[in-house]
Design an enzyme around this catalytic site. Sequence first.
Site, PDB file in Angstrom:
ATOM      1  CB  VAL A 130      -0.944  -0.001   1.220  1.00  0.00           C
ATOM      2  CG1 VAL A 130      -1.743   1.298   1.291  1.00  0.00           C
ATOM      3  CG2 VAL A 130      -1.878  -1.197   1.172  1.00  0.00           C
ATOM      4  CD  GLN A 183       9.700   1.043   0.875  1.00  0.00           C
ATOM      5  OE1 GLN A 183       9.264   0.162   0.148  1.00  0.00           O
ATOM      6  NE2 GLN A 183      10.995   1.277   1.016  1.00  0.00           N
ATOM      7  CB  VAL A 229       1.538   0.120   4.964  1.00  0.00           C
ATOM      8  CG1 VAL A 229       0.087  -0.260   5.244  1.00  0.00           C
ATOM      9  CG2 VAL A 229       2.091   0.969   6.103  1.00  0.00           C
ATOM     10  CE  LYS A 255       3.920   1.926  10.615  1.00  0.00           C
ATOM     11  NZ  LYS A 255       3.465   3.112  11.397  1.00  0.00           N
ATOM     12  CG  ASP A 269       3.794  12.060   9.825  1.00  0.00           C
ATOM     13  OD1 ASP A 269       3.869  13.239   9.426  1.00  0.00           O
ATOM     14  OD2 ASP A 269       3.872  11.085   9.066  1.00  0.00           O
TER      15      ASP A 269
END
Length: 231
Positions: A16, A18, A24, A37, A136
Amino acid sequence: MEEQQQQPECSMSNLVSQGAEARVWEVRELNMPAIRKHRFSKSYRLAELDQQLTVTRLRQEVRSLLRARKLGIKTPTLYRVDLANSNIIMEKIHGMTLKQALLQDALLDMAAKRRILTSLGSMVAKLHDGDIIHGDLTTSNVMMSGASGDNKHATLYLIDFGLSQFSALSEDKAVDLYVMERSFNSAHPIDGEELFAEFMTSYRRSSRAWCSTLNKLAEVRMRGRKRSMVG
């Protein structure tokens, strides 16, 4: 959710995303769509140090996810933790990132965007009042699920706690908000300022410690402007 020391029994599907710290994958777990993950090793670090850092950060991510859920914040459900292979297997959230949703004017009108940003502001205030720093905080790390019609029933999920930490410091919470502000300005240049203002209005209304955090945010902004001038 349980910690395991063995290779996860889930079938790999497709990559999905990186990032700098992890890959992921979309997988199937117990015959259900799931996300795996994987924190990969860094060849430039000593193997023993690399393993220690990886396990420490993985444990912190799991603790942050669990604490956030206890606070009532929507996050992916944890299925299994595989420390030996540096994997977290969790629920796959069906939907799109908030970044994707906000960029689709045909999907969301401004009134719907305001409702969503009000919900997000309340969510982040609750996170910070629980002394969790996301690390984040961007519109790419918020998932929107179940949207339909006028999007009054959309559910927001906070994802990717890989850089999270526990802290009661207003400075750390202010940095979280500054990262979010930068995200709005860069990823949503047309209406990002208005959307962030809506987010902050809700944050201020919902947070118990908004005053000290916003005072620190002003200082963080000033440092950020100075760095951009000399950089």
